[in-house]
Design a protein around this motif. Structure first.
Motif, PDB file in Angstrom:
ATOM      1  N   GLU A 175       0.810  -1.315  -0.096  1.00  0.00           N
ATOM      2  CA  GLU A 175      -0.102  -0.039  -0.035  1.00  0.00           C
ATOM      3  C   GLU A 175       0.814   1.265   0.016  1.00  0.00           C
ATOM      4  N   LEU A 176       0.351   2.341  -0.514  1.00  0.00           N
ATOM      5  CA  LEU A 176       0.746   3.537  -0.305  1.00  0.00           C
ATOM      6  C   LEU A 176       0.509   4.033   1.070  1.00  0.00           C
ATOM      7  N   ARG A 177       1.582   5.030   1.838  1.00  0.00           N
ATOM      8  CA  ARG A 177       1.321   5.310   3.185  1.00  0.00           C
ATOM      9  C   ARG A 177       0.071   6.272   2.942  1.00  0.00           C
ATOM     10  N   PRO A 178      -0.746   6.608   4.066  1.00  0.00           N
ATOM     11  CA  PRO A 178      -2.027   7.186   3.890  1.00  0.00           C
ATOM     12  C   PRO A 178      -1.858   8.925   3.822  1.00  0.00           C
ATOM     13  N   GLN A 179      -0.746   9.419   4.276  1.00  0.00           N
ATOM     14  CA  GLN A 179      -0.199  10.821   3.778  1.00  0.00           C
ATOM     15  C   GLN A 179       0.005  10.906   2.183  1.00  0.00           C
ATOM     16  N   LEU A 180       0.478   9.911   1.745  1.00  0.00           N
ATOM     17  CA  LEU A 180       0.860  10.113   0.067  1.00  0.00           C
ATOM     18  C   LEU A 180      -0.734   9.820  -0.799  1.00  0.00           C
ATOM     19  N   LEU A 181      -1.372   8.849  -0.040  1.00  0.00           N
ATOM     20  CA  LEU A 181      -2.562   8.572  -0.762  1.00  0.00           C
ATOM     21  C   LEU A 181      -3.570   9.847  -0.650  1.00  0.00           C
ATOM     22  N   ASP A 182      -3.632  10.626   0.397  1.00  0.00           N
ATOM     23  CA  ASP A 182      -4.239  11.947   0.440  1.00  0.00           C
ATOM     24  C   ASP A 182      -3.870  13.042  -0.574  1.00  0.00           C
ATOM     25  N   ARG A 183      -2.782  12.805  -1.099  1.00  0.00           N
ATOM     26  CA  ARG A 183      -2.292  13.712  -2.288  1.00  0.00           C
ATOM     27  C   ARG A 183      -2.797  13.605  -3.699  1.00  0.00           C
ATOM     28  N   PHE A 184      -3.470  12.252  -3.914  1.00  0.00           N
ATOM     29  CA  PHE A 184      -4.059  11.873  -4.974  1.00  0.00           C
ATOM     30  C   PHE A 184      -5.644  12.618  -4.926  1.00  0.00           C
ATOM     31  N   GLY A 185      -5.938  13.319  -5.849  1.00  0.00           N
ATOM     32  CA  GLY A 185      -7.355  13.780  -5.965  1.00  0.00           C
ATOM     33  C   GLY A 185      -8.565  12.801  -5.661  1.00  0.00           C
ATOM     34  N   LEU A 186      -8.513  11.952  -6.677  1.00  0.00           N
ATOM     35  CA  LEU A 186      -9.636  10.823  -6.727  1.00  0.00           C
ATOM     36  C   LEU A 186      -8.872   9.536  -6.530  1.00  0.00           C
ATOM     37  N   THR A 187      -9.657   8.444  -6.206  1.00  0.00           N
ATOM     38  CA  THR A 187      -9.302   7.047  -6.292  1.00  0.00           C
ATOM     39  C   THR A 187     -10.470   6.257  -6.751  1.00  0.00           C
ATOM     40  N   VAL A 188     -10.121   5.119  -7.509  1.00  0.00           N
ATOM     41  CA  VAL A 188     -11.052   4.444  -7.929  1.00  0.00           C
ATOM     42  C   VAL A 188     -10.644   2.729  -7.967  1.00  0.00           C
ATOM     43  N   GLU A 189     -11.392   2.086  -7.408  1.00  0.00           N
ATOM     44  CA  GLU A 189     -11.115   0.555  -7.045  1.00  0.00           C
ATOM     45  C   GLU A 189     -11.657  -0.112  -8.433  1.00  0.00           C
ATOM     46  N   VAL A 190     -10.925  -0.931  -9.062  1.00  0.00           N
ATOM     47  CA  VAL A 190     -11.407  -1.498 -10.237  1.00  0.00           C
ATOM     48  C   VAL A 190     -11.249  -3.070 -10.015  1.00  0.00           C
ATOM     49  N   ARG A 191     -12.178  -3.797 -10.541  1.00  0.00           N
ATOM     50  CA  ARG A 191     -12.074  -5.102 -10.492  1.00  0.00           C
ATOM     51  C   ARG A 191     -12.690  -5.784 -11.801  1.00  0.00           C
ATOM     52  N   ALA A 192     -12.207  -7.007 -12.130  1.00  0.00           N
ATOM     53  CA  ALA A 192     -12.683  -7.707 -13.237  1.00  0.00           C
ATOM     54  C   ALA A 192     -13.981  -7.905 -13.150  1.00  0.00           C
ATOM     55  N   SER A 193     -14.801  -7.715 -14.128  1.00  0.00           N
ATOM     56  CA  SER A 193     -16.329  -8.063 -14.111  1.00  0.00           C
ATOM     57  C   SER A 193     -16.344  -9.630 -13.978  1.00  0.00           C
ATOM     58  N   ARG A 194     -17.517  -9.887 -13.252  1.00  0.00           N
ATOM     59  CA  ARG A 194     -17.856 -11.401 -12.901  1.00  0.00           C
ATOM     60  C   ARG A 194     -19.157 -11.693 -13.825  1.00  0.00           C
ATOM     61  N   ASP A 195     -19.259 -10.796 -14.760  1.00  0.00           N
ATOM     62  CA  ASP A 195     -20.709 -11.067 -15.637  1.00  0.00           C
ATOM     63  C   ASP A 195     -19.919 -11.808 -16.990  1.00  0.00           C
ATOM     64  N   PRO A 196     -20.721 -13.190 -17.219  1.00  0.00           N
ATOM     65  CA  PRO A 196     -19.751 -13.589 -18.418  1.00  0.00           C
ATOM     66  C   PRO A 196     -19.830 -12.909 -19.797  1.00  0.00           C
ATOM     67  N   ASP A 197     -21.022 -12.243 -19.940  1.00  0.00           N
ATOM     68  CA  ASP A 197     -21.086 -11.577 -21.245  1.00  0.00           C
ATOM     69  C   ASP A 197     -20.302 -10.417 -21.334  1.00  0.00           C
ATOM     70  N   GLU A 198     -20.039  -9.713 -20.180  1.00  0.00           N
ATOM     71  CA  GLU A 198     -19.039  -8.533 -20.356  1.00  0.00           C
ATOM     72  C   GLU A 198     -17.820  -8.980 -20.537  1.00  0.00           C
ATOM     73  N   ARG A 199     -17.572 -10.133 -19.789  1.00  0.00           N
ATOM     74  CA  ARG A 199     -15.962 -10.571 -19.982  1.00  0.00           C
ATOM     75  C   ARG A 199     -15.857 -11.254 -21.472  1.00  0.00           C
TER      76      ARG A 199
END
Length: 690
Positions: A186-210
């Protein structure tokens, strides 16, 4: 090189939107993309750079100055009004993990200094990224001092260079995008704070989308030019929409009531400082401009908060970023201004001209819908209403594996099920521990634990290179060459150098180590309060390892054997999760635990020979496998060891002290870990038994 089209990326609506908001308004402060490997993080970032409007720059300026508003302090300036200009695409600069500080911020042009005798500045990657995109893949693996320099420049819009007799300031405004896999640390919390936005991305579990992801990727690899041509219409529309939103941003109004709403939400979520308020306000303005509105609405505030606050709510390094969206909706409802009509722009599907959110009318022939109809595609035409609230939420904040479950000493852990085969003690709040360090000097990866000599740290002298000179010590090189200039026949400016004149800098800094915890989980350790104290101590050591940028591993032994619940990794959070689920009971196969530790260290030494290990053995010293511990101790010869004595009570056998003597290790009572003081050097294990 042809990039995969941004509009053709399947799903990842939150990531697309976060990138687009930063493209519309660089004041948002960049995006940190967290996600598992193979989720198109790098693909979508490179695709966005191709959609940014081209920029006009002063011809010949290495710092990409705007001809209409040149930087008055530009090192290549001053630029006269009406200076020749050229138009070029927005730059995409990639910062490799192994980059040096010189490569990032720039430095003295050594070649010109030594051959022409002039002091000239050689720009770095921050200068090249000005008015473009700076992309850092695996930002969590970047050295801390480089991350500090990078984020300071991103926050100030200026790069200051004070080194090697060079004093330079130049503009450095760019869209900062970092990607990381949390499994690798992980990044340290004080460095995380310097990024404006954050997004969690995960691979879709929908077979059609994959299937659609694979279908499009195969089509692109088979015919990149043809695939890009089929998406050219949507790409051109996207570029025009970004340019239009950029022009609209200065005219978007943020009502005072919405500003108070933003402040109330940030205060309610207990984020530190005021950067969250500023980022949320800028993101809400960008979101309104992106959707063609002249006034910020509650829907804009909600979207901005959902992207700007999750990573700022971490109260502990083991907490996962997340946001309770139900609480966010309740806060927005309670802070809705009384004198304004209810804002219903956040409900209902929207996005394309047909209202399905996917822009189906512009989809190239032969492709299938990728996103569910209730998740609007942010790259589609401007919707009549803001995106719906019903999409997938980021991971909700709250207890998870690896988080500290409160401050109660005996709070039971719930991570272990019936299959654990033993009792599971709780974990109390971690505390600061003494610095345990490996003696001598190492040459491993930069960190904050043991002393090291290598590429990073402060210069303490100069020496003749033992190979190619990689870090030239300019003053020492000049001093070595100066006495020989007349003999070498120099008649003009500059110095006549020989290879023997070169000197390289000797640097002393700190390195990160491999901290391998070997934890006794036998029945003798199973007293409820004792194991709680042991787990808390190890968790505190894990927290210390996190702060000092170490790799960690975990070996446990009980019953008849030892196991490795956590192989060496940079993800300290995984270590905390395994620790919480650790059950106790059974016999004490101490020898098996030491042998397993030696096996892990031997394998890790082959993978990362420069990283020195530190073995932390947590036990009361009791053993049920005879002389196996003495035999195993010989396998740990040369390893720095610390034995944490967990024996308690008025009557003590001193078995851990005898074990420490056999290992030639530093002995620390368990209570001493909660009394931070001076650094504690670990002794190197010796094969001789005492």
């Amino acid at each position: 090189m042809i990039n995969f089209p941004f509009s053709a990326v399947v799903g990842l609506d939150d990531l697309k939107l976060a990138l687009l908001l930063n493209a519309v308004s660089p004041r948002v402060g960049g995006v940190l993309v967290r996600g598992e490997k193979g989720t198109a993080k790098s693909t979508i970032v490179r695709a966005l750079a191709a959609q940014l409007p081209p920029v006009d720059v002063v011809a010949g300026c290495r710092f990409a100055c705007d001809p209409d508003a040149p930087d008055p302090g530009c090192p290549d300036g001053p630029h006269e009004p009406g200076a020749p200009r050229v138009r070029r695409p927005a730059a995409l600069v990639e910062l490799p993990v192994g980059a040096s500080e010189d490569r990032l911020v720039g430095s003295l042009d050594v070649e010109r200094a030594l051959t022409e005798g002039v002091k000239a500045f050689e720009p770095g990657l921050l200068a090249a990224a000005h008015r473009g995109v700076l992309y850092v893949d695996e930002v969590n693996l970047l050295h801390d001092h480089l991350v500090d320099l990078l984020l300071d420049a991103a926050a100030l819009g200026t790069c200051h260079v004070e080194r090697d007799s060079v004093s330079v300031r130049h503009a450095a405004r760019f869209l900062l995008v970092g990607t990381m896999n949390p499994e690798e640390g992980e990044l340290r919390p004080q460095l995380l704070d310097r990024f404006g936005l954050t997004v969690e991305v995960r691979a879709s579990r929908d077979p059609d989308e994959r299937a659609e992801v694979v279908r499009r990727r195969l089509a692109f690899e088979a015919d990149p030019e043809g695939f890009a041509a089929r998406w050219a219409g949507q790409e051109a529309h996207l570029a025009r929409r970004i340019a239009a939103a950029r022009d609209r941003v200065p005219h978007v109004r943020l009502p005072d009531a919405r500003l108070r709403q933003i402040a109330a939400v940030c205060a309610a979520f207990e984020v530190d400082g005021l950067r969250a308020d500023l980022v949320t306000a800028n993101a809400a303005i960008a979101h309104a401009a992106w959707h063609g509105r002249d006034t910020v609405t509650a829907a804009d505030v909600r979207t901005a908060a959902r992207l700007a606050l999750p990573h700022r709510r971490r109260r502990d390094p083991f907490d996962a970023p997340g946001l309770d969206e139900d609480l966010l909706d309740e806060l927005l409802r309670r802070t809705e201004p009384d004198d304004e009509p209810p804002d219903d722009s956040g409900g209902g599907p929207s996005g394309g001209p047909d209202g399905d959110g996917g822009g189906a009318g512009d989809r190239p022939p032969g492709t299938h819908r990728a996103s569910p109809p209730d998740r609007p595609d942010p790259t589609g035409p401007p919707p009549d209403r803001a995106p719906p609230r019903g999409g997938p939420a980021p991971e909700a904040a709250g207890p998870r594996d690896g988080a500290v479950p409160g401050h109660g000493e005996d709070e039971p852990a719930r991570a272990a099920g019936p299959a654990a085969g033993g009792r599971v003690a709780g974990v109390a709040a971690p505390y600061r521990v003494p610095l345990l360090r490996v003696p001598g000097f190492g040459a491993g990866a930069a960190g904050r634990r043991s002393r090291a000599r290598g590429r990073y740290g402060r210069g303490i002298g100069a020496r003749v290179p033992r190979g190619p000179a990689r870090d030239v010590h300019v003053p020492a090189t000049l001093l070595a060459a100066a006495p020989h200039q007349r003999r070498r026949g120099r008649t003009g400016p500059g110095l006549l150098l020989r290879r023997g004149d070169l000197r390289e800098t000797v640097r002393e800094g700190r390195e990160g180590n491999l901290v391998l915890f070997v934890v006794d989980a036998s029945g003798s350790m199973g007293a409820r309060r004792r194991m709680t104290a042991v787990k808390t101590a190890v968790l505190s050591l894990l927290l210390d390892a996190y702060q000092r940028r170490d790799k960690v591993g975990l070996v446990t032994f009980r019953g008849t054997a030892a196991e490795v619940p956590l192989p060496p990794t940079s993800s300290v959070e995984a270590g905390a999760a395994r620790l919480r689920a650790l059950a106790t009971g059974g016999r004490s196969p101490l020898g098996a635990g030491l042998a397993k530790a030696a096996e892990v260290l031997r394998a890790e030494r082959l993978r990362d020979p420069a990283r020195r290990p530190l073995l932390v053995l947590v036990t009361d010293g009791r053993a049920t496998d005879g002389d196996a511990a003495d035999r195993a101790a010989r396998l740990l010869t040369g390893t720095a060891c610390v034995v944490v004595d967990c024996e308690t009570g008025p009557v003590r056998l001193g078995l851990a002290a005898r074990l420490a003597a056999r290992l030639r290790a530093t002995l620390l009572p368990l209570d001493a870990l909660s009394e931070p003081g001076a650094a504690v050097p670990a002794r190197r294990a010796h094969a001789k038994a005492v």
